[in-house]
Design a protein around this motif. Structure first.
Motif, PDB file in Angstrom:
ATOM      1  N   TYR A  83      16.647  -3.599  13.261  1.00 47.33           N
ATOM      2  CA  TYR A  83      16.076  -2.543  12.430  1.00 47.33           C
ATOM      3  C   TYR A  83      14.928  -3.121  11.606  1.00 47.33           C
ATOM      4  CZ  TYR A  83      20.418  -0.161  13.597  1.00 47.33           C
ATOM      5  OH  TYR A  83      21.468   0.412  14.272  1.00 47.33           O
ATOM      6  N   VAL A  84      14.044  -2.224  11.175  1.00 49.30           N
ATOM      7  CA  VAL A  84      12.898  -2.643  10.382  1.00 49.30           C
ATOM      8  C   VAL A  84      12.730  -1.688   9.211  1.00 49.30           C
ATOM      9  CG1 VAL A  84      10.398  -2.984  10.387  1.00 49.30           C
ATOM     10  CG2 VAL A  84      11.730  -3.662  12.366  1.00 49.30           C
ATOM     11  N   ALA A  85      12.330  -2.231   8.066  1.00 51.28           N
ATOM     12  CA  ALA A  85      12.029  -1.403   6.911  1.00 51.28           C
ATOM     13  C   ALA A  85      10.559  -1.000   6.971  1.00 51.28           C
ATOM     14  CB  ALA A  85      12.305  -2.166   5.625  1.00 51.28           C
ATOM     15  N   GLY A  86      10.316   0.309   7.068  1.00 54.26           N
ATOM     16  CA  GLY A  86       8.966   0.842   7.001  1.00 54.26           C
ATOM     17  C   GLY A  86       8.707   1.377   5.606  1.00 54.26           C
ATOM     18  N   ILE A  87       7.563   1.027   5.015  1.00 54.08           N
ATOM     19  CA  ILE A  87       7.250   1.414   3.638  1.00 54.08           C
ATOM     20  C   ILE A  87       5.869   2.045   3.600  1.00 54.08           C
ATOM     21  CG2 ILE A  87       6.880   0.573   1.276  1.00 54.08           C
ATOM     22  CD1 ILE A  87       8.771  -1.826   2.258  1.00 54.08           C
ATOM     23  N   HIS A  88       5.737   3.169   2.925  1.00 52.01           N
ATOM     24  CA  HIS A  88       4.458   3.859   2.795  1.00 52.01           C
ATOM     25  C   HIS A  88       4.147   4.040   1.319  1.00 52.01           C
ATOM     26  CE1 HIS A  88       1.778   7.572   3.850  1.00 52.01           C
ATOM     27  NE2 HIS A  88       1.079   6.524   3.496  1.00 52.01           N
ATOM     28  N   LEU A  89       3.128   3.344   0.858  1.00 52.29           N
ATOM     29  CA  LEU A  89       2.692   3.405  -0.529  1.00 52.29           C
ATOM     30  C   LEU A  89       1.495   4.338  -0.633  1.00 52.29           C
ATOM     31  CD1 LEU A  89       2.891   2.169  -3.419  1.00 52.29           C
ATOM     32  CD2 LEU A  89       1.317   0.398  -2.633  1.00 52.29           C
ATOM     33  N   THR A  90       1.591   5.356  -1.484  1.00 55.62           N
ATOM     34  CA  THR A  90       0.507   6.327  -1.659  1.00 55.62           C
ATOM     35  C   THR A  90       0.209   6.487  -3.149  1.00 55.62           C
ATOM     36  OG1 THR A  90       1.701   8.412  -2.014  1.00 55.62           O
ATOM     37  CG2 THR A  90       1.602   7.576   0.260  1.00 55.62           C
ATOM     38  N   LEU A  92       0.826   8.906  -4.753  1.00 63.08           N
ATOM     39  CA  LEU A  92       1.855   9.813  -5.264  1.00 63.08           C
ATOM     40  C   LEU A  92       3.201   9.139  -5.450  1.00 63.08           C
ATOM     41  CD1 LEU A  92       1.064  12.905  -3.002  1.00 63.08           C
ATOM     42  CD2 LEU A  92       0.168  12.398  -5.287  1.00 63.08           C
ATOM     43  N   GLY A  93       3.505   8.127  -4.618  1.00 62.99           N
ATOM     44  CA  GLY A  93       4.802   7.488  -4.697  1.00 62.99           C
ATOM     45  C   GLY A  93       5.030   6.550  -3.532  1.00 62.99           C
ATOM     46  N   ILE A  94       6.302   6.191  -3.307  1.00 66.87           N
ATOM     47  CA  ILE A  94       6.659   5.214  -2.285  1.00 66.87           C
ATOM     48  C   ILE A  94       7.753   5.794  -1.398  1.00 66.87           C
ATOM     49  CG2 ILE A  94       7.398   2.856  -1.808  1.00 66.87           C
ATOM     50  CD1 ILE A  94       6.643   2.175  -4.732  1.00 66.87           C
ATOM     51  N   ASP A  95       7.485   5.883  -0.105  1.00 70.19           N
ATOM     52  CA  ASP A  95       8.480   6.246   0.899  1.00 70.19           C
ATOM     53  C   ASP A  95       8.978   4.984   1.576  1.00 70.19           C
ATOM     54  OD1 ASP A  95       8.964   9.183   1.452  1.00 70.19           O
ATOM     55  OD2 ASP A  95       6.773   9.161   1.341  1.00 70.19           O
ATOM     56  N   ALA A  96      10.244   4.967   1.932  1.00 71.41           N
ATOM     57  CA  ALA A  96      10.799   3.844   2.688  1.00 71.41           C
ATOM     58  C   ALA A  96      11.798   4.382   3.702  1.00 71.41           C
ATOM     59  CB  ALA A  96      11.478   2.840   1.763  1.00 71.41           C
ATOM     60  N   ALA A  97      11.905   3.698   4.833  1.00 71.00           N
ATOM     61  CA  ALA A  97      12.844   4.126   5.872  1.00 71.00           C
ATOM     62  C   ALA A  97      13.323   2.920   6.663  1.00 71.00           C
ATOM     63  CB  ALA A  97      12.185   5.128   6.816  1.00 71.00           C
ATOM     64  N   LEU A  98      14.540   3.004   7.125  1.00 63.36           N
ATOM     65  CA  LEU A  98      15.080   2.015   8.055  1.00 63.36           C
ATOM     66  C   LEU A  98      14.949   2.592   9.451  1.00 63.36           C
ATOM     67  CD1 LEU A  98      16.437  -0.769   7.826  1.00 63.36           C
ATOM     68  CD2 LEU A  98      18.638   0.392   8.074  1.00 63.36           C
ATOM     69  N   VAL A  99      14.251   1.872  10.317  1.00 63.91           N
ATOM     70  CA  VAL A  99      13.883   2.380  11.633  1.00 63.91           C
ATOM     71  C   VAL A  99      14.491   1.487  12.707  1.00 63.91           C
ATOM     72  CG1 VAL A  99      11.939   2.997  13.125  1.00 63.91           C
ATOM     73  CG2 VAL A  99      11.712   3.205  10.647  1.00 63.91           C
ATOM     74  N   ARG A 139      21.098  -5.766  11.395  1.00 63.21           N
ATOM     75  CA  ARG A 139      20.155  -6.871  11.483  1.00 63.21           C
ATOM     76  C   ARG A 139      18.749  -6.338  11.207  1.00 63.21           C
ATOM     77  NH1 ARG A 139      19.242 -10.487  16.902  1.00 63.21           N
ATOM     78  NH2 ARG A 139      19.233  -8.408  17.814  1.00 63.21           N
ATOM     79  N   ILE A 140      18.195  -6.664  10.045  1.00 60.06           N
ATOM     80  CA  ILE A 140      16.866  -6.195   9.668  1.00 60.06           C
ATOM     81  C   ILE A 140      15.864  -7.303   9.964  1.00 60.06           C
ATOM     82  CG2 ILE A 140      15.434  -5.275   7.830  1.00 60.06           C
ATOM     83  CD1 ILE A 140      17.910  -4.192   6.511  1.00 60.06           C
ATOM     84  N   LEU A 141      14.888  -6.986  10.817  1.00 58.31           N
ATOM     85  CA  LEU A 141      13.970  -7.988  11.338  1.00 58.31           C
ATOM     86  C   LEU A 141      12.782  -8.254  10.426  1.00 58.31           C
ATOM     87  CD1 LEU A 141      13.872  -6.689  15.023  1.00 58.31           C
ATOM     88  CD2 LEU A 141      15.356  -8.465  14.068  1.00 58.31           C
ATOM     89  N   GLY A 142      12.359  -7.253   9.655  1.00 51.67           N
ATOM     90  CA  GLY A 142      11.181  -7.439   8.828  1.00 51.67           C
ATOM     91  C   GLY A 142      10.830  -6.152   8.105  1.00 51.67           C
ATOM     92  N   ALA A 143       9.713  -6.192   7.381  1.00 51.66           N
ATOM     93  CA  ALA A 143       9.232  -5.034   6.634  1.00 51.66           C
ATOM     94  C   ALA A 143       7.750  -4.841   6.908  1.00 51.66           C
ATOM     95  CB  ALA A 143       9.471  -5.217   5.135  1.00 51.66           C
ATOM     96  N   GLY A 144       7.373  -3.595   7.148  1.00 47.22           N
ATOM     97  CA  GLY A 144       5.962  -3.261   7.324  1.00 47.22           C
ATOM     98  C   GLY A 144       5.556  -2.229   6.288  1.00 47.22           C
ATOM     99  N   MET A 145       4.377  -2.407   5.702  1.00 46.82           N
ATOM    100  CA  MET A 145       3.929  -1.484   4.658  1.00 46.82           C
ATOM    101  C   MET A 145       2.552  -0.932   4.977  1.00 46.82           C
ATOM    102  SD  MET A 145       3.758  -1.952   0.495  1.00 46.82           S
ATOM    103  CE  MET A 145       2.350  -3.065   0.396  1.00 46.82           C
ATOM    104  N   ALA A 146       2.392   0.363   4.748  1.00 46.39           N
ATOM    105  CA  ALA A 146       1.111   1.048   4.917  1.00 46.39           C
ATOM    106  C   ALA A 146       0.630   1.520   3.551  1.00 46.39           C
ATOM    107  CB  ALA A 146       1.273   2.245   5.847  1.00 46.39           C
ATOM    108  N   LEU A 147      -0.678   1.399   3.318  1.00 44.92           N
ATOM    109  CA  LEU A 147      -1.265   1.894   2.075  1.00 44.92           C
ATOM    110  C   LEU A 147      -2.711   2.293   2.326  1.00 44.92           C
ATOM    111  CD1 LEU A 147      -2.040  -1.060  -0.370  1.00 44.92           C
ATOM    112  CD2 LEU A 147      -1.583  -1.382   2.042  1.00 44.92           C
ATOM    113  N   PRO A 148      -3.304   3.080   1.426  1.00 41.94           N
ATOM    114  CA  PRO A 148      -4.657   3.570   1.673  1.00 41.94           C
ATOM    115  C   PRO A 148      -5.679   2.444   1.735  1.00 41.94           C
ATOM    116  CG  PRO A 148      -3.597   4.822  -0.078  1.00 41.94           C
ATOM    117  CD  PRO A 148      -2.740   3.636   0.183  1.00 41.94           C
ATOM    118  N   GLY A 149      -6.677   2.581   2.621  1.00 38.89           N
ATOM    119  CA  GLY A 149      -7.804   1.672   2.692  1.00 38.89           C
ATOM    120  C   GLY A 149      -9.014   2.313   2.036  1.00 38.89           C
ATOM    121  N   VAL A 347       3.536   7.545   9.773  1.00 37.65           N
ATOM    122  CA  VAL A 347       3.124   6.342   9.034  1.00 37.65           C
ATOM    123  C   VAL A 347       4.296   5.393   8.862  1.00 37.65           C
ATOM    124  CG1 VAL A 347       2.194   5.455   6.874  1.00 37.65           C
ATOM    125  CG2 VAL A 347       1.270   7.546   7.844  1.00 37.65           C
ATOM    126  N   LEU A 348       5.466   5.912   8.479  1.00 37.70           N
ATOM    127  CA  LEU A 348       6.635   5.057   8.295  1.00 37.70           C
ATOM    128  C   LEU A 348       7.029   4.365   9.603  1.00 37.70           C
ATOM    129  CD1 LEU A 348       8.915   7.198   5.961  1.00 37.70           C
ATOM    130  CD2 LEU A 348       7.936   4.959   5.439  1.00 37.70           C
TER     131      LEU A 348
END
Length: 378
Positions: A83-90, A92-99, A139-149, A347-348
């Motif tokens: 599984y992987v933690a997906g994180i979206h920072l905006t 407005l706030g922070i979304d997170a999900a286990l994928v 088993r969590i393999l890593g974390a990926g984060m998306a944010l505005p460019g 995005v997540l």
């Protein structure tokens, strides 16, 4: 997208990844079929498959016999293999999900945090990841984060309502790794949205398409032969800062009349009218953006998605009267404009896929690497 292995010993990690990708794209699939698809010997494929089975990333099952003899076993991705933690920072706030490894969101969490500062943001991210870990021994393999460019542009990055003010020079990858206590990967929200759609959504139907990301701001990403076009510094696709209206509204980037001043969630919220009225008002500017994308990049289609409410995106996609462009072909097999398959979660899923790209894809991990020295991407 054609995947081909290599018989050189140095290509072993690459072969492992393309075998996994072939299984993900085509499973259930036999070893012999994989060997044909990736131009490796059955023996080489079998060796790789045995390792992947032992590590829990794939499953081997035997189908019901349809005639004489024992049918060969077939292979599929094991969604519970990691599984992987997906994180979206905006803004407005922070979304997170286990994928899971099939891109399914199995847990999710959210924190409202308008224009959050870095220290608080990473504290909240640590809390969110802890919530996702709770209740099981996954088993969590890593974390990926998306944010505005965009990243690394003094006059445009981390300035204004559509970006993350106060985030300049923050070592993003290192801070994420520390907060999540996991291997960390970072990229723009529009690139992650395109990756999520390519892996798990309508994007898999196209070899060339443009993902138009309708978030707090506006961005986009061209996907060519399964790879996102990144540009020299990883900032390709900032369509929101293309001039749209001569002598128009001032933009925090220093220019005026930029497209995202009129077409974005920020623009919609500032206007304060109904979705229908706003969609009608913005239609000429939106159609000009569509025509510009088509004439410059000649995509098979434009996929519209992002943070905007799905019914608002649907209204834009359904707007009639698209202008003439190189895309106005009689032999088209798909509409010029389509709605993303999963606007809210692309995005997540894409952020999560950053962290498993070295396992599941021979190309996505490479295409999301950028020359930025501050740790953007893997």
């Amino acid at each position: 997208m054609t995947l081909r292995g290599t018989n050189q010993e140095s290509g072993r990690p690459y072969n492992r990844r393309i075998v996994l990708e072939a299984i993900r794209l085509n499973g259930p699939v036999t070893r012999a079929d994989i060997a044909k698809r990736v131009s490796l010997t059955v023996q080489t494929v079998s060796t790789i498959v045995r390792e992947l089975e032992e590590q829990g990333y794939i499953l081997s099952v035997r189908e019901e016999p349809k005639g004489r003899g024992i049918p060969p076993s077939v292979l599929t991705i094991n969604p519970q293999g990691g599984y992987v933690a997906g994180i979206h920072l905006t803004p407005l706030g922070i979304d997170a999900a286990l994928v899971d490894l099939n891109g399914n969101i199995v847990e999710s969490a959210y924190r409202t945090a308008p224009n959050v500062a870095p220290d608080l943001a990473f504290q909240l991210i640590g809390e969110l990841v802890s919530e996702l870990r709770a209740g099981g021994s996954k088993r969590i393999l890593g974390a990926g984060m998306a944010l505005p460019g965009p990243f690394g542009i003094d006059s445009m990055s981390f300035i204004g309502a559509t970006t993350m003010a106060g985030w300049k020079d923050v070592p993003l990858k290192e801070r994420l790794a520390e907060a999540a206590d996991l291997p960390a990967f970072i990229d723009t929200d529009m690139a992650c949205a395109a990756l999520g759609e390519q892996l798990y959504g309508i994007g898999s139907q196209f070899s060339n398409y443009y993902y138009l990301y309708f978030g707090v701001g506006l961005g986009g990403a061209m996907v060519h032969d399964g790879a996102v076009m990144r540009g020299g510094w990883g900032n390709a696709g900032e369509i929101g800062h293309i001039p749209a209206v001569p002598d128009g509204e001032p933009c925090p980037c220093g220019n005026s009349g930029c497209l995202e001043r009129y077409l974005s969630l920020d623009a919609f919220n500032r206007r304060g009218v109904s979705q229908q009225m706003w969609a009608e008002e913005i239609r000429p500017i939106f159609h000009n953006a569509v025509r510009t994308i088509e004439n410059l990049l000649d995509p098979q289609t434009i996929v519209l998605g992002g943070l905007a409410p799905p019914d608002l995106i649907e209204k834009l996609v359904a707007s009639a009267g698209l202008p003439n462009s190189v895309a106005a072909r009689k032999d088209r097999k798909h509409p010029r404009l389509v709605m993303a398959s999963d606007c809210q979660n692309s995005v997540l899923r894409g952020a999560a896929a950053l962290a498993v790209s070295s396992l599941l894809s021979p190309r996505f991990g490479q295409m999301f690497s950028t020359p930025d020295e501050k740790g953007i991407a893997a």
